[in-house]
Design an enzyme around this catalytic site. Structure first.
Site, PDB file in Angstrom:
ATOM      1  N   ASP A 167       0.596   5.227   0.148  1.00 34.43           N
ATOM      2  CA  ASP A 167      -0.332   6.361   0.262  1.00 34.43           C
ATOM      3  C   ASP A 167       0.453   7.667   0.294  1.00 34.43           C
ATOM      4  O   ASP A 167       1.479   7.764   0.986  1.00 34.43           O
ATOM      5  CB  ASP A 167      -1.114   6.269   1.582  1.00 34.43           C
ATOM      6  N   ASP A 221       0.886  -1.159   0.000  1.00 34.99           N
ATOM      7  CA  ASP A 221       0.000   0.000   0.000  1.00 34.99           C
ATOM      8  C   ASP A 221       0.928   1.213   0.000  1.00 34.99           C
ATOM      9  O   ASP A 221       1.858   1.268   0.817  1.00 34.99           O
ATOM     10  CB  ASP A 221      -0.841  -0.031   1.285  1.00 34.99           C
TER      11      ASP A 221
HETATM   12  N1  LIG Z   1      -1.524  -1.859  11.125  1.00 34.70           N
HETATM   13  C1  LIG Z   1      -2.106  -1.455   9.958  1.00 34.70           C
HETATM   14  N2  LIG Z   1      -3.458  -1.541   9.820  1.00 34.70           N
HETATM   15  C2  LIG Z   1      -4.050  -1.133   8.666  1.00 34.70           C
HETATM   16  N3  LIG Z   1      -5.363  -1.200   8.536  1.00 34.70           N
HETATM   17  C3  LIG Z   1      -5.963  -0.756   7.401  1.00 34.70           C
HETATM   18  C4  LIG Z   1      -5.198  -0.222   6.378  1.00 34.70           C
HETATM   19  C5  LIG Z   1      -5.898   0.308   5.157  1.00 34.70           C
HETATM   20  O1  LIG Z   1      -5.308   1.561   4.869  1.00 34.70           O
HETATM   21  P1  LIG Z   1      -5.828   2.474   3.656  1.00 34.70           P
HETATM   22  O2  LIG Z   1      -6.977   3.248   4.190  1.00 34.70           O
HETATM   23  O3  LIG Z   1      -4.654   3.331   3.305  1.00 34.70           O
HETATM   24  O4  LIG Z   1      -6.208   1.519   2.551  1.00 34.70           O
HETATM   25  N4  LIG Z   1      -3.856  -0.159   6.452  1.00 34.70           N
HETATM   26  C6  LIG Z   1      -3.260  -0.628   7.598  1.00 34.70           C
HETATM   27  C7  LIG Z   1      -1.837  -0.563   7.784  1.00 34.70           C
HETATM   28  O5  LIG Z   1      -1.105  -0.132   6.878  1.00 34.70           O
HETATM   29  N5  LIG Z   1      -1.309  -0.982   8.969  1.00 34.70           N
END
Ligand SMILES: Nc1nc2ncc(COP(=O)(O)O)nc2c(=O)[nH]1
Ligand SMILES: Nc1nc2ncc(COP(=O)(O)O)nc2c(=O)[nH]1
Length: 544
Positions: free
Chosen positions: A116, A114
């Site tokens: 961002d 991911d």
């Molecule tokens: N510990 C942890 N939990 C998470 N939960 C949801 C998302 C989803 O994130 P987004 O809103 O950027 O898709 N990313 C994480 C993460 O990177 N680390």
């Protein structure tokens, strides 16, 4: 022509003005660290359109929002780019879906990578605010995520304000921790080469730190709350000041192995793993430095033998090599070492940093001054350094600016400042902050009182940051700290014990004090007895 090439047909010339962006990364599918490194490689393949300027450590945390999934590895990077926010978003999506083959099943679900965009500043360093369907900057959920804010605060000075709240981002992180949710507390993970045998998962050293507010000063500081690692000293030298090469028998490695199996079995009764620090060249003050060839002849065979010894389980026995020579560290890693323990802070061999960057294992960045034969005379830490006298450095403890000429802080801020210079030299050679373990160097260019003060001010070193005269930000926040007090002269002087190998009982007391002040790894000779001191000290001070 794929999308990323189409995006930037712009050629850049020397007058190109770059924007700055901070990206948050995360992965919780497959080999998370290598997914992240593949994403970094893809960003670097964007050539001059994107340049990675700095990377945070790697942090492991439980999933937020949707809990029923694997823990994530998260962090942040600082980049400069000629791309606009939307062009940058397209490159990030391209890397996520085309390069890393991410498949999105549902929001907040598992992902191989991911990327961002968290913050974006234009070429005049003005924050850019965007609120579109497909892109919101600053990231709308960044202030509720310690897995974004903690790594981000390794890259941003405490004075940096959130573009919308106008509050320092460091304060937002303190406010998040003040809510007291343990799932916000992160583990800093130091990746080691290779995989664990049984779970095939990445091999890590892991350190959990929490932010606690002082009830009186209301100052928040980072404190270690994870088990202390024991680094067992194996000096394969005939002349080491502290054990006189007691276990040095190159022609009879089985004697040494037998000793190591005994020590390891005892230590593993109380601890999950043991680090064995193999040293082939004594670094006691004024000791004669052995040739590289002799050093190799001493350390490589024993490292190979440890790695092939069945009674020394690979997942629980981590090997470090105590050397300041890049050739020795290279061959030690090839033989199975995981960490290079370099007492010189990369100063004795100009290839050590780049070499350690290539290998990717752990690197102990130690503070010293001068050489093995001159360091004992270099113990003047009063502020004569013009950079300081003219206030060119800005020093912080726990995000608050401090006066380095304050008598109480002079030693630790000088060490912090001098370590920062080596830290930046390491980063500039490609060494990743996430590989680093800090060591203020007990007995290396320190006198007795200075050794004791270093132990007492470990909490300050742990929370030390500075901005250098050329505007670069350095913080030691969250970095694991190693101390090597075992059998050293300051212990002998205080306890009036001239024989190093009679100093183990006193060493146990010093080890407990080091842990009380927040040390994460202790380097000791008598690991069997010290493992008990460490266990009790961890219970008392870290509640583990
Ligand atoms: N510990 C942890 N939990 C998470 N939960 C949801 C998302 C989803 O994130 P987004 O809103 O950027 O898709 N990313 C994480 C993460 O990177 N680390
Ligand atoms: N990281 C680290 N490594 C070290 N190696 C050797 C010695 C000298 O002691 P020894 O000769 O007993 O090993 N001390 C340190 C130390 O304090 N820190």
């Amino acid at each position: 022509v794929d999308q990323s090439t189409a995006i930037a047909t712009t050629s850049t010339d020397i007058n190109t003005k770059y924007n700055t962006a901070y990206l948050a990364f995360g992965s919780n599918v497959g080999d998370r660290v290598s997914n992240i490194k593949l994403a970094f490689d893809a960003l670097k393949r964007e050539n001059e359109k994107i340049v990675i300027l700095d990377q945070s450590s790697f942090f492991e945390s439980e999933p937020m929002y949707f809990k029923d999934q694997e823990p994530f590895i998260n962090g942040c990077i600082k980049i400069k780019t000629i791309l606009s926010p939307h062009e940058l978003l397209r490159v990030c999506k391209h890397i996520e879906y085309e390069v890393l083959g991410r498949v999105k099943h549902f929001d907040n679900g598992p992902r191989s990578i991911d990327l961002d965009i968290v913050l974006y500043q234009n070429a005049d360093n003005e924050p850019i605010l965007i609120n579109d369907e497909d892109l919101i900057i600053p990231h709308p959920r960044m202030l509720e995520r310690s897995f974004v804010l903690e790594p981000l605060c390794q890259l941003l000075p405490p004075t940096t304000r959130h573009p919308i709240t106008a509050e320092p981002i460091w304060n937002h992180l303190d406010e998040l921790y003040a809510k007291g949710n343990d799932e916000d507390n992160l583990w800093l993970v130091t990746p080691l080469p290779g995989k664990t045998l049984n779970t095939k998962k990445e091999k890590f050293l892991k350190f959990k730190t929490v932010t606690v507010k002082d009830p009186i000063t209301n100052l928040s500081k980072r404190e270690s709350v994870s088990p202390t690692y024991i680094m067992h000293i194996l000096n394969v030298t005939p002349d080491s000041f502290s054990d006189g090469g007691k276990y040095y028998s190159p022609e009879n490695i089985s004697t040494t192995l037998h000793h190591l199996v005994q020590v390891t079995q005892e230590v593993l009764k109380l601890h999950d793993c043991i680090i064995i620090d193999v040293g082939g060249c004594s670094t006691r003050p004024n000791s004669e430095q052995v040739s590289e060839k002799n050093e190799l002849g001493r350390v490589i065979p024993i490292i190979s033998a440890i790695r092939t010894c069945k009674e020394l389980p690979k997942d629980k026995v981590i090997i470090s090599v105590d050397t300041y020579r890049s050739t020795v560290s290279q061959q030690a890693f090839e033989a199975g070492a995981d960490i290079v323990n370099d007492i010189s802070g990369g100063a004795f061999d100009s290839n050590m940093f780049s070499q350690s960057a290539r290998i990717g294992g752990g690197y102990v960045l130690s503070h010293t001054r001068g050489t093995i034969s001159t360091m004992n005379k270099l113990t003047d830490y009063t502020w004569k350094n013009t950079d300081v006298m003219e206030g060119k450095y800005v020093h912080y403890i726990s995000g608050k600016e401090i006066d380095p000429k304050n008598e109480q802080l002079t030693l630790i801020t000088t060490i912090g400042q001098e370590l920062s210079v080596r830290f930046l030299a390491a980063l500039d050679s490609g060494l990743h902050r996430g590989q680093m373990i800090l060591d203020p160097g007990l007995g290396f260019a320190k006198n007795l009182d200075q050794n004791l003060e270093i132990i007492r001010t470990i909490p300050l070193l742990k929370n030390y940051s500075c901005v250098t005269p050329d505007g670069r930000f350095v913080t030691f926040k969250n970095l694991p700290i190693l101390l090597g007090p075992s059998r050293k002269k300051f212990i002998g002087t205080i306890t009036m014990e001239p024989e190093p190998h009679n100093r183990d009982f006193a060493t146990g007391s010093v080890v407990a004090s080091c842990i009380g002040y927040g040390t994460d790894i202790v380097r000791v000779h008598d690991s069997i007895n010290c493992s008990k001191s460490v266990k009790i000290a961890d219970k008392i001070y870290k509640k583990v």
